[in-house]
Design an enzyme around this catalytic site. Structure first.
Site, short mmCIF file in Angstrom:
data_model
loop_
_atom_site.label_atom_id
_atom_site.label_comp_id
_atom_site.label_asym_id
_atom_site.label_seq_id
_atom_site.Cartn_x
_atom_site.Cartn_y
_atom_site.Cartn_z
N LYS A 21 0.90 -1.17 0.04
CA LYS A 21 0.16 0.15 -0.14
C LYS A 21 0.83 1.36 0.03
O LYS A 21 1.86 1.07 0.16
CB LYS A 21 -0.96 -0.12 1.18
CG LYS A 21 -2.02 -1.25 1.31
CD LYS A 21 -2.90 -1.30 -0.10
CE LYS A 21 -4.08 -2.28 -0.03
NZ LYS A 21 -4.15 -3.58 0.07
C1 PLP Z 1 -5.37 -4.53 0.48
C2 PLP Z 1 -7.03 -4.45 0.53
C3 PLP Z 1 -7.60 -5.00 1.62
C4 PLP Z 1 -7.10 -5.82 2.73
O1 PLP Z 1 -5.96 -5.08 3.46
P1 PLP Z 1 -4.99 -5.92 4.34
O2 PLP Z 1 -4.49 -5.05 5.22
O3 PLP Z 1 -4.04 -6.90 3.53
O4 PLP Z 1 -5.73 -6.99 5.15
C5 PLP Z 1 -8.80 -4.69 1.85
N1 PLP Z 1 -9.55 -3.83 0.72
C6 PLP Z 1 -8.79 -3.46 -0.26
C7 PLP Z 1 -9.64 -2.59 -1.42
C8 PLP Z 1 -7.39 -3.70 -0.46
O5 PLP Z 1 -6.90 -3.31 -1.63
#
Ligand code: PLP
Length: 385
Positions: free
Chosen positions: A185
């Site tokens: 992210k």
């Molecule tokens: C990455 C992501 C998640 C999950 O995030 P994690 O921290 O890996 O659990 C949920 N929703 C979206 C849209 C994502 O891109």
């Protein structure tokens, strides 16, 4: 080709100070949820300008917490875009709720407010919004619908840390909002997330839920002068963030503005290099006033008129040592969901078949951006034979 280095799809930018920060936690003897998490939550509150933020082990666990403390129960219908990571939907299904898939807007790739109302039934409890790629969803229209039908809104802001909607940071609305600090992210603690609550009551419920349903957390249990007493109020989960992870986040936070600027430079370079290519559709800025895209992802569409298909472009870039990705394969087309929720979502299906996400991170050099641009322009105009 042999001398060209692989350009990965993503590479996190971790400042050197992280070592000192983590060492501080290790030396202190307190490595799990403690003072660093507290500082991290406070720092997030200052950026988003909202109190009652609870750090979690992931966005997935934050979503589970948000759905639960919103009292979404077995059999409740929840309107949610299919065009998202499976986590958004899985956590609904894991609590027994029924996902009702909704289409996305052609330009923002976020939930289409015009496709919501006809899907509302007596069982509808909530609408889940995903701010795709860092583009804020059209919240004014969605809020109006939610108010009319008395529905809860939950915001999946996994891509939208530092996105701004009409002058306010995503996370500062009255809706429960979930962030992801996963490694890929635009801001990371390796694994981690946060849930933004609106009042102390919600915050307390969230804190209890992420700590086994126990009414006291470990830092008060084991700190000097604490008490051995604890009470299980309801069976909860273990979804806390550790001080080690918070250390990674705290070392990155001071660089947020610099990182944002670097990402924006790359986005503008891609746009300049690809703007005259009629075989592509490029992502846009938010179509609302005083709003900012977080640019977590830079996703382009390859039009059917292109001399190469999306899949051919993906392979061609891989052969040229460039990692790309596809966000997302729609959930209603996944094995588990396609048997249960038969639905046709024309815009989601069309866009999902055309898109590719390009590398976008602070350390990506101009030379590499230019190489990616050149290869995309070549392949779409000439084909790859
Ligand atoms: C990455 C992501 C998640 C999950 O995030 P994690 O921290 O890996 O659990 C949920 N929703 C979206 C849209 C994502 O891109």
């Amino acid at each position: 080709m042999k001398n060209i280095k692989y350009i990965p799809f993503h590479k996190p930018t971790i400042p050197k100070e992280v070592i000192t920060s983590i060492k501080g936690s290790l030396d202190s003897g307190w490595i799990t949820t403690g003072p660093k998490v507290k500082r991290f939550e406070k720092a997030l509150s200052e950026i988003i300008t909202k109190n009652n933020i609870v750090a979690t082990s992931s966005c997935t666990s934050a979503l589970h917490t948000a759905y639960t403390i919103s009292d979404i129960n077995k059999g409740d219908e929840v309107i949610v875009p299919s065009f998202t990571f499976c986590s958004t939907i899985n956590m609904l299904v894991n609590i027994g709720a029924v996902p009702i898939f909704v289409d996305i807007d052609e330009n923002s790739y976020c939930i289409d407010p015009n496709d919501i109302e006809h899907r509302i039934t007596k069982k509808t409890k909530a609408i889940v919004v995903v701010h795709y790629a860092g583009m804020p969803a059209d919240m004014s229209k969605i809020n109006k619908i939610a108010k009319k039908y008395k529905l809860i809104i939950i915001e999946d802001a996994a891509h939208a840390f530092t996105s701004i909607y009409k002058g306010k940071f995503i996370g500062s609305s009255k809706n429960l909002t979930c962030f992801s600090f996963y490694a890929t992210k635009n801001f990371t603690t390796a694994e981690g997330g946060a849930i933004v609550c609106s009042n102390i009551k919600q915050e307390n419920r969230a804190r209890i839920f992420i700590n086994h349903g126990i009414s006291k957390n470990a830092s008060t249990r084991y700190a000097q002068g604490g008490t051995y007493q604890y009470d299980v109020l309801s069976p909860g989960y273990k979804y806390n963030l550790s001080d080690i992870h918070a250390s990674i986040g705290l070392s990155q936070l001071p660089y947020q503005k610099v990182f944002r600027k670097q990402r924006l430079n790359i986005v503008n370079r891609y746009k300049n290099g690809l703007i005259n290519n009629n075989y592509l559709i490029l992502p846009t800025d938010p179509p609302y006033p005083n709003s900012t895209h977080a640019w977590h992802l830079f996703t382009i569409q390859i039009l059917p008129s292109s001399k190469c298909t999306r899949d051919e472009l993906f392979s061609f870039l891989m052969q040229n040592k460039i990692g790309t990705s596809v966000h997302y394969i729609p959930n209603h087309l996944q094995t588990y969901y396609k048997g249960k929720n038969k639905v046709h979502l024309p815009i989601t299906e069309k866009i999902a078949s055309r898109i590719i996400s390009l590398p976008l991170y602070e350390s990506l050099s101009n030379t590499n951006v230019d190489r990616i641009i050149k290869l995309i322009n070549y392949a779409t105009k000439n084909g790859i034979k």
